[in-house]
Design a protein around this motif. Structure first.
Motif, PDB file in Angstrom:
ATOM      1  N   SER A 146       0.825  -1.211   0.000  1.00 60.41           N
ATOM      2  CA  SER A 146       0.000   0.000   0.000  1.00 60.41           C
ATOM      3  C   SER A 146       0.860   1.263   0.000  1.00 60.41           C
ATOM      4  N   GLU A 147       1.948   1.256   0.779  1.00 56.51           N
ATOM      5  CA  GLU A 147       2.831   2.430   0.801  1.00 56.51           C
ATOM      6  C   GLU A 147       3.543   2.602  -0.537  1.00 56.51           C
ATOM      7  N   LYS A 148       4.036   1.512  -1.093  1.00 59.68           N
ATOM      8  CA  LYS A 148       4.748   1.571  -2.374  1.00 59.68           C
ATOM      9  C   LYS A 148       3.833   2.111  -3.475  1.00 59.68           C
ATOM     10  N   THR A 149       2.611   1.615  -3.510  1.00 58.43           N
ATOM     11  CA  THR A 149       1.663   2.031  -4.529  1.00 58.43           C
ATOM     12  C   THR A 149       1.261   3.485  -4.355  1.00 58.43           C
ATOM     13  N   HIS A 150       0.998   3.888  -3.123  1.00 58.69           N
ATOM     14  CA  HIS A 150       0.570   5.264  -2.863  1.00 58.69           C
ATOM     15  C   HIS A 150       1.670   6.255  -3.233  1.00 58.69           C
ATOM     16  N   LYS A 151       2.893   5.949  -2.877  1.00 55.39           N
ATOM     17  CA  LYS A 151       4.007   6.850  -3.204  1.00 55.39           C
ATOM     18  C   LYS A 151       4.230   6.928  -4.705  1.00 55.39           C
ATOM     19  N   LEU A 152       4.078   5.798  -5.381  1.00 57.17           N
ATOM     20  CA  LEU A 152       4.286   5.751  -6.822  1.00 57.17           C
ATOM     21  C   LEU A 152       3.286   6.631  -7.557  1.00 57.17           C
ATOM     22  N   ALA A 153       2.062   6.678  -7.055  1.00 56.31           N
ATOM     23  CA  ALA A 153       0.993   7.391  -7.756  1.00 56.31           C
ATOM     24  C   ALA A 153       0.767   8.810  -7.251  1.00 56.31           C
ATOM     25  N   SER A 154       1.484   9.216  -6.221  1.00 58.36           N
ATOM     26  CA  SER A 154       1.282  10.549  -5.655  1.00 58.36           C
ATOM     27  C   SER A 154       2.076  11.597  -6.428  1.00 58.36           C
ATOM     28  N   GLY A 155       1.551  12.805  -6.471  1.00 54.69           N
ATOM     29  CA  GLY A 155       2.261  13.893  -7.119  1.00 54.69           C
ATOM     30  C   GLY A 155       2.047  13.919  -8.627  1.00 54.69           C
ATOM     31  N   ASP A 156       2.955  14.620  -9.304  1.00 53.42           N
ATOM     32  CA  ASP A 156       2.858  14.802 -10.751  1.00 53.42           C
ATOM     33  C   ASP A 156       3.434  13.576 -11.450  1.00 53.42           C
ATOM     34  N   THR A 157       2.584  12.634 -11.766  1.00 56.63           N
ATOM     35  CA  THR A 157       3.044  11.383 -12.354  1.00 56.63           C
ATOM     36  C   THR A 157       2.060  10.891 -13.409  1.00 56.63           C
ATOM     37  N   GLN A 158       2.578  10.170 -14.376  1.00 58.23           N
ATOM     38  CA  GLN A 158       1.755   9.581 -15.438  1.00 58.23           C
ATOM     39  C   GLN A 158       1.732   8.058 -15.309  1.00 58.23           C
ATOM     40  N   HIS A 195      -6.135 -12.546  -2.525  1.00 59.46           N
ATOM     41  CA  HIS A 195      -5.172 -11.680  -3.203  1.00 59.46           C
ATOM     42  C   HIS A 195      -5.880 -10.662  -4.087  1.00 59.46           C
ATOM     43  N   MET A 196      -6.930 -11.096  -4.770  1.00 64.81           N
ATOM     44  CA  MET A 196      -7.674 -10.174  -5.622  1.00 64.81           C
ATOM     45  C   MET A 196      -8.266  -9.030  -4.803  1.00 64.81           C
ATOM     46  N   SER A 197      -8.658  -9.329  -3.565  1.00 63.76           N
ATOM     47  CA  SER A 197      -9.218  -8.270  -2.709  1.00 63.76           C
ATOM     48  C   SER A 197      -8.152  -7.253  -2.303  1.00 63.76           C
ATOM     49  N   LEU A 198      -6.888  -7.650  -2.392  1.00 64.87           N
ATOM     50  CA  LEU A 198      -5.787  -6.745  -2.051  1.00 64.87           C
ATOM     51  C   LEU A 198      -5.241  -5.998  -3.265  1.00 64.87           C
ATOM     52  N   MET A 199      -5.747  -6.322  -4.453  1.00 66.48           N
ATOM     53  CA  MET A 199      -5.209  -5.721  -5.676  1.00 66.48           C
ATOM     54  C   MET A 199      -5.380  -4.198  -5.691  1.00 66.48           C
ATOM     55  N   ILE A 200      -6.392  -3.704  -5.012  1.00 67.43           N
ATOM     56  CA  ILE A 200      -6.590  -2.264  -4.932  1.00 67.43           C
ATOM     57  C   ILE A 200      -5.367  -1.572  -4.336  1.00 67.43           C
ATOM     58  N   PHE A 201      -4.630  -2.301  -3.503  1.00 65.66           N
ATOM     59  CA  PHE A 201      -3.456  -1.722  -2.844  1.00 65.66           C
ATOM     60  C   PHE A 201      -2.169  -1.923  -3.647  1.00 65.66           C
TER      61      PHE A 201
END
Length: 202
Positions: A98-110, A163-169
């Motif tokens: 969840s932290e890795k995904t959130h950081k990856l998508a935060s800010g000015d990113t494509q 695992h599918m239920s965790l895919m959102i993260f």
């Protein structure tokens, strides 16, 4: 990790190319990134870049493989931790992705455009990675059964469903709706639901 497409190895020069290409792809997106720009960022001729990668889609595939391998290696470290309970390992897994995904998508990113392109072009990479995540989750659960922490194992289909239920993260399509704290709280709550079921004898 079993032998698969995720075990592809790259030379030092290729890894340098992928590091720079990943930065450009995340910032500008796949559509607006060109081979000439990647070569320029590396102070390399475009002709030399083409000696290593046939086209932009080839680079995207290699970037995806490297990112997915790194993620799986990090999760393997969680699985292999000797001094943590299985429940804590499941929590650590949820916090990590969840932290890795959130950081990856935060800010000015494509990153969303990049992931959408990679997923459509190379679905086999996603399937292979999902299988690996299911396998690692299964290892943690079996550790919990062995040390009497959990009362039941899960069937392969049940692990896949969990695992599918965790895919959102793991994929950042809804990250913009939540703060990191909210995102991680939801991930932790998902793990709590699983552990309650695992501790039940029914």
């Amino acid at each position: 990790m079993p032998q698969s497409i995720l075990n592809t190895q790259y030379s030092t020069v290729q890894n340098d190319i992928l590091r720079v290409a990943t930065q450009r792809l995340i910032k500008y997106g796949y559509t607006k990134t060109t081979m000439c720009e990647i070569a320029s960022d590396l102070d390399m001729s475009t002709a030399n870049l083409y000696r290593h990668y046939a086209n932009k889609l080839d680079i995207l595939k290699a970037c995806a493989i490297c990112s997915l391998k790194e993620e799986l290696q990090d999760v393997q470290l969680i699985v292999d931790e000797q001094n943590e309970s299985a429940e804590r390992k499941l929590q650590a897994y949820a916090m990590y992705v969840s932290e890795k995904t959130h950081k990856l998508a935060s800010g000015d990113t494509q990153i969303l455009e990049v992931l959408n392109t990679a997923t459509k072009a190379y679905p086999e990479l996603i399937h292979a990675t999902n299988e690996q995540h299911c396998s690692l989750l299964a290892c943690i659960i079996e550790q919990g059964v062995t040390n009497k922490e959990f009362k039941r194992s899960l069937k392969a289909t049940e692990i896949s469903a969990f695992h599918m239920s965790l895919m959102i993260f793991r994929y950042p399509f809804l990250v913009h709706l939540y703060s990191l704290a909210e995102f991680q709280r939801m991930a932790k709550d998902s793990i709590k639901l699983l552990t309650v079921a695992l501790k039940s004898s029914q």
